[in-house]
Design a protein around this motif. Sequence first.
Motif, PDB file in Angstrom:
ATOM      1  N   PRO A 188       0.798  -1.235   0.000  1.00 49.94           N
ATOM      2  CA  PRO A 188       0.000   0.000   0.000  1.00 49.94           C
ATOM      3  C   PRO A 188       0.825   1.277   0.000  1.00 49.94           C
ATOM      4  CG  PRO A 188      -0.076  -1.079   2.147  1.00 49.94           C
ATOM      5  CD  PRO A 188       0.575  -2.045   1.205  1.00 49.94           C
ATOM      6  N   SER A 195      -1.394   2.020  -6.788  1.00 52.88           N
ATOM      7  CA  SER A 195      -1.603   1.916  -5.337  1.00 52.88           C
ATOM      8  C   SER A 195      -1.737   3.302  -4.704  1.00 52.88           C
ATOM      9  CB  SER A 195      -0.462   1.134  -4.683  1.00 52.88           C
ATOM     10  OG  SER A 195       0.791   1.665  -5.048  1.00 52.88           O
ATOM     11  N   MET A 199      -5.153   4.259  -2.702  1.00 55.48           N
ATOM     12  CA  MET A 199      -5.050   4.523  -1.260  1.00 55.48           C
ATOM     13  C   MET A 199      -5.491   5.949  -0.942  1.00 55.48           C
ATOM     14  SD  MET A 199      -4.149   1.821   0.420  1.00 55.48           S
ATOM     15  CE  MET A 199      -3.448   2.404   1.959  1.00 55.48           C
ATOM     16  N   THR A 309      -8.595  -4.806  -7.443  1.00 58.60           N
ATOM     17  CA  THR A 309      -7.509  -4.192  -6.674  1.00 58.60           C
ATOM     18  C   THR A 309      -8.060  -3.267  -5.594  1.00 58.60           C
ATOM     19  OG1 THR A 309      -6.146  -4.291  -8.679  1.00 58.60           O
ATOM     20  CG2 THR A 309      -5.322  -2.944  -6.862  1.00 58.60           C
ATOM     21  N   PHE A 313      -7.569  -3.288  -1.433  1.00 59.75           N
ATOM     22  CA  PHE A 313      -7.059  -2.170  -0.631  1.00 59.75           C
ATOM     23  C   PHE A 313      -8.079  -1.665   0.398  1.00 59.75           C
ATOM     24  CE2 PHE A 313      -3.779  -1.503  -4.022  1.00 59.75           C
ATOM     25  CZ  PHE A 313      -2.675  -1.562  -3.187  1.00 59.75           C
TER      26      PHE A 313
END
Length: 318
Positions: A188, A195, A199, A309, A313
């Motif tokens: 992360p 990513s 995030m 994905t 997350f």
Amino acid sequence: MTRQYFGRKRILVTGGAGFLGSHLIDRLLDRGDEVLCVDNLFTGDKSNIDHLSGHPRFEFMRHDICFPLYVEVDQIFNLACPASPVHYQHDPVQTTKTSVHGAINMLGLAKRLNCRIFQASTSEVYGDPSVHPQPEEYWGNVNPIGIRSCYDEGKRCAETLFFDYHRQHDLEIKVVRIFNTYGPRMHPADGRVVSNFIMQALAGEDITMYGDGSQSRSFCFYSDLIDGFLKLMDSPPEVTGPINIGNPVEFTIRELAELVLELTGAKSKLLFKPLPQDDPTQRKPDITKARELLGWEPKVQLREGLLETIAYFRRFFD
């Protein structure tokens, strides 16, 4: 010499606790192989392989491939090396050592065992390309003294070593050049664009955009990439590579950010910052060789892969 029993191979995967390494190990175990996972856990994470604890055909060894390794295996996948700018620039000397000393040690092991060895190289060998899309014949445009050169030049030197071992010792080698890849188990905080955007969106933060967002990338979902790995490793000996494995569908970074915002439902704004030194303006693979020699091309569309994905997350915010 062979160590195979009942058709089963014992396969070494270096960097096996990492994003791609752990997915590769899952596929190898699923098809019936034994796997020795080697990782020093500098950027790898044992949580990526926790589900394999107690698996009868899986073994984990904590080891840095900058030092020799003495094991008995039938094949080697060398994936060990920090792969994101945040991680490989944290200790650039160690990054170069991992690429170069690590390659020497793994090639030496493959030579002793007379076994096939696979090298995870990178599209970074092309640098900031002046040819678009990038075919394998393109030699690249790399700054040898820049902040990214520990990784770029380290991987280029590793390719040199692989082909010299092939020519000098008749070693069976397979070299893949990986283009931007994403999916579950990405770190992360690895600083890579997919990513980062996910995030930030999930946290309700502004999306950090470097440059004006017009620079382009091609994003390959991890499952497609692993398919390419296995097809290359199982190809005839004369297919050495290097072979580009990546998705040839090109997106601007701004288009990626807008898609992430749509799929997460976030209300984040775009925050523009200066482009980092030596950051490529274009990156897109020519996958003609992968299609012709391996019968490979990616199947997963960006929207589909991003949804999976993003779901991964979200667990960091539960």
